[in-house]
Design a protein around this motif. Sequence first.
Motif, short mmCIF file in Angstrom:
data_model
loop_
_atom_site.label_atom_id
_atom_site.label_comp_id
_atom_site.label_asym_id
_atom_site.label_seq_id
_atom_site.Cartn_x
_atom_site.Cartn_y
_atom_site.Cartn_z
N SER A 93 0.97 -1.23 0.04
CA SER A 93 -0.07 0.04 0.15
C SER A 93 0.92 1.12 0.17
CB SER A 93 -0.96 -0.16 1.35
OG SER A 93 -0.10 -0.27 2.43
N ILE A 94 0.29 2.46 -0.27
CA ILE A 94 0.90 3.62 -0.34
C ILE A 94 2.00 3.71 0.99
CG2 ILE A 94 0.92 6.30 -0.29
CD1 ILE A 94 -1.83 5.11 -2.11
N GLY A 95 3.15 4.10 0.87
CA GLY A 95 4.02 4.23 1.98
C GLY A 95 4.61 3.04 2.45
N ALA A 96 4.13 2.06 2.17
CA ALA A 96 4.29 0.58 2.64
C ALA A 96 5.71 0.30 3.33
CB ALA A 96 4.31 -0.61 1.71
N ASN A 97 6.90 0.56 2.96
CA ASN A 97 8.04 0.61 3.69
C ASN A 97 8.22 1.45 4.89
OD1 ASN A 97 8.85 -1.45 1.80
ND2 ASN A 97 10.52 -0.42 1.06
N GLU A 99 5.88 2.63 6.58
CA GLU A 99 5.00 2.06 7.66
C GLU A 99 5.58 0.75 8.68
OE1 GLU A 99 2.31 3.53 8.73
OE2 GLU A 99 1.66 2.06 10.32
N GLN A 100 6.43 -0.01 7.73
CA GLN A 100 7.11 -1.04 8.45
C GLN A 100 7.88 -0.48 9.66
OE1 GLN A 100 8.81 -4.57 7.01
NE2 GLN A 100 8.74 -4.04 4.86
N TRP A 101 8.34 0.74 9.49
CA TRP A 101 9.14 1.28 10.70
C TRP A 101 8.31 2.33 11.29
CZ3 TRP A 101 10.89 6.19 9.35
CH2 TRP A 101 11.03 6.26 8.14
N GLY A 102 7.13 2.37 11.21
CA GLY A 102 6.20 3.41 11.65
C GLY A 102 6.34 4.01 13.06
N HIS A 103 7.02 3.18 14.01
CA HIS A 103 6.94 3.47 15.49
C HIS A 103 8.20 4.35 15.46
CE1 HIS A 103 8.94 -0.21 14.94
NE2 HIS A 103 9.79 0.13 15.98
N VAL A 104 9.22 4.39 14.55
CA VAL A 104 10.21 5.18 14.81
C VAL A 104 10.24 6.38 14.28
CG1 VAL A 104 12.83 5.22 13.98
CG2 VAL A 104 11.80 3.02 14.29
#
Length: 491
Positions: A93-97, A99-104
């Motif tokens: 999905s948009i910005g998938a990568n 989002e994978q490190w979304g908490h950083v």
Amino acid sequence: RPRARGGIDTHRWAVLPVHKSSSDHSRALRPISASGRRQTPQHKHCLTATSIRRRRMAATDRVAVIGAGPIGLYAAFRLVKAGHRVVIWEKGSIGANVEQWGHVTLFSAMALNLPDDCRKALETGLEGAPPRCVPSEDAFLTGHEFRRDVLLPLASYLEATGRCTIQEHCSVVGLARGHLLKKEGIGAVGDSRRETLPFRALLRRNDDEAWEEAMAVVDCSGTYAPETAQRSGSGGLSAPGEAKAEALGLVSRVIPSPGSFKGKRVAVLGGGFSAITTIRKLADENVETVWLVRKAKSEAPYQRVEGDPLPQRDALAAYGNGLASLGTSGSLECVRGARIQRIDVVRNALKLTLTDSTIVEVDHLVSLTGYRPNADLYRELHVHQCYASDGPMKLAATLLAAAAGGGGGDCLKQAAPGAATLRNPEPRFYILGMKSYGRNSSFLMRVGYEQCSLLVDELAGCATLDPFKAPPGAPDPPCDDAAAGVGVAVA
Ligand SMILES: Cc1cc2nc3c(=O)[nH]c(=O)nc-3n(C[C@H](O)[C@H](O)[C@H](O)COP(=O)(O)OP(=O)(O)OC[C@H]3O[C@@H](n4cnc5c(N)ncnc54)[C@H](O)[C@@H]3O)c2cc1C
């Protein structure tokens, strides 16, 4: 039945049967619409000569962008502004990568993460993409906030322009130059066929595959993915036993999400910013951690930049060097000069044997040793790759020279070094963003945004891709319907 027409291959697209049962087979033969939605049989019958003609125009005058990360989206923004028609193919999905490190939390502020023209466009809005309140220039966002407040609004804006289609969950598997084999159309020996032919892309959506075409391709597919992560063994090879441990879910290759390892003992391998970010998160959660650092005790893991203009990055580097010098502190043990020789699975846990025979026993290994670009995408194109970084050669050489001159360590000092460095032997194929740096991890979004500006200048001089040739709503050019019909091939 494909046929050549006006110097351009009219073998537009084909939907390949990938299912075995007869009902599945007929489903697989259904065409995929420009918006990426599978068409019903009624739609199929609606493929009149006019719609076929439109499809052909869309294929031959558009620019395809691979990846809807920050750089792919901004590349599309600049291309649309320059009058091009754009399709974005995005694996997830948009910005998938991101989002994978979304908490950083990003260590660069918004002023560096969003170019002015894009900020203004989002704040002004469009019909279908209302004005947005964009985070201020001095804000430090998490990856999740950056995706929510910047990337998703930008994607809506692009679609509202009517000149950009975003196809999510559409993975590019490979690219070719029309019907040409790799050994054909070699510009260096005077064969210019690659100049005129459109690209052919093999796209995968769920378990369906299709070919689509575009006149220029901009690969912004990044590098951050477990499949393209570098392996854990000494020398960059997989350590013996690593594949088996990974298949059992005992090795991971991206920054873990919070709470993943409660009550476990974890090894983190790596000396980059992803590794120290993970170490800090695990320390906050009181997870028992062994940090495996390749550099010897005599060397600080992180090279600090004097007067670092990115204070958050410098704070992380100082924190990492401090922890490494302590050796053991709280729930963390740091092993220096660590190189993994072998990985064994013992009673659903890991026994890591280092090259100096040290044994480390843990429940899980988080291997953060860097990422490399996926070259499979352009295996059939003419791309000259750097043998050291796997990035495109011209840019890699410029980066190496900058590093040798002392400017390479600080990514803020790097500028996109000119349109010529973006060119590949394959005409109109460009690699931008994180992927353009290959295995070199010193990339910042700011550099990628500069690359996008250079790309637009580069394509402006391209005679085969006149951006204003087919404005939306313009009547179709005169076209022989029968001839248009033969342009469609279903394999
Ligand atoms: C923890 C962390 C913190 C970071 N902090 C910063 C920071 O503070 N500042 C900064 O400037 N940079 C930072 N970076 C680097 C940052 O990731 C990049 O600058 C940025 O995300 C690169 O954008 P990109 O568009 O080139 O690639 P990506 O963001 O990686 O996007 C690539 C996109 O391509 C898609 N894709 C991949 N393969 C395919 C395919 N075959 N077909 C179709 N689509 C595909 C992916 O799903 C993804 O959406 C950080 C990175 C990490 C890991």
